[in-house]
Motif scaffolding. Sequence first.
Motif, PDB file in Angstrom:
ATOM      1  N   SER A  38       0.872  -1.057   0.033  1.00  0.00           N
ATOM      2  CA  SER A  38      -0.035   0.008   0.148  1.00  0.00           C
ATOM      3  C   SER A  38       0.828   1.387  -0.115  1.00  0.00           C
ATOM      4  N   GLU A  39       1.903   1.174   0.608  1.00  0.00           N
ATOM      5  CA  GLU A  39       2.779   2.440   0.854  1.00  0.00           C
ATOM      6  C   GLU A  39       3.450   2.634  -0.218  1.00  0.00           C
ATOM      7  N   VAL A  40       3.823   1.525  -1.046  1.00  0.00           N
ATOM      8  CA  VAL A  40       4.557   1.521  -2.457  1.00  0.00           C
ATOM      9  C   VAL A  40       3.564   2.191  -3.432  1.00  0.00           C
ATOM     10  N   GLU A  41       2.403   1.871  -3.386  1.00  0.00           N
ATOM     11  CA  GLU A  41       1.393   2.321  -4.405  1.00  0.00           C
ATOM     12  C   GLU A  41       1.143   3.889  -4.160  1.00  0.00           C
ATOM     13  N   ARG A  42       1.273   4.197  -2.851  1.00  0.00           N
ATOM     14  CA  ARG A  42       1.018   5.508  -2.651  1.00  0.00           C
ATOM     15  C   ARG A  42       2.168   6.270  -2.804  1.00  0.00           C
ATOM     16  N   GLY A  43       3.294   5.863  -3.222  1.00  0.00           N
ATOM     17  CA  GLY A  43       4.611   6.538  -3.428  1.00  0.00           C
ATOM     18  C   GLY A  43       5.406   7.111  -2.130  1.00  0.00           C
ATOM     19  N   GLN A  44       4.931   6.136  -0.941  1.00  0.00           N
ATOM     20  CA  GLN A  44       5.573   6.669   0.343  1.00  0.00           C
ATOM     21  C   GLN A  44       6.931   5.886   0.540  1.00  0.00           C
ATOM     22  N   LYS A  45       6.886   4.709  -0.070  1.00  0.00           N
ATOM     23  CA  LYS A  45       8.167   3.851   0.073  1.00  0.00           C
ATOM     24  C   LYS A  45       8.937   3.505  -1.126  1.00  0.00           C
TER      25      LYS A  45
END
Length: 102
Positions: A38-45
């Motif tokens: 989820s964080e990858v998809e949101r560009g956070q990780k």
Amino acid sequence: MILVRQEIGEVLRDFRQQKGHTLRQVAGRASVALGYLSEVERGQKEASSEILASVAEALDVPISLVMRQVSDRISVLEGLQTFPDVVPDDLVAEVGPELSLR
């Protein structure tokens, strides 16, 4: 500022939604924690190349297509009018002309 991780996340989310998969389904198939994906998809990780390969495989999408979509998105954000479409000759020689992307 253009962040590659955000473009990667958007492309992964687009592919997942196009295929009608939930975040949970893809995370399970890719053996990646749901929250992390989820964080990858949101560009956070930032995702490692191994994680990207696992997620692309779980989506049944070639990693080259994922990266191409990311590259095209960045080109648009940078204001480029044309998209270079060049495959290095040494790579074409390595995979063979019948598999050429040209």
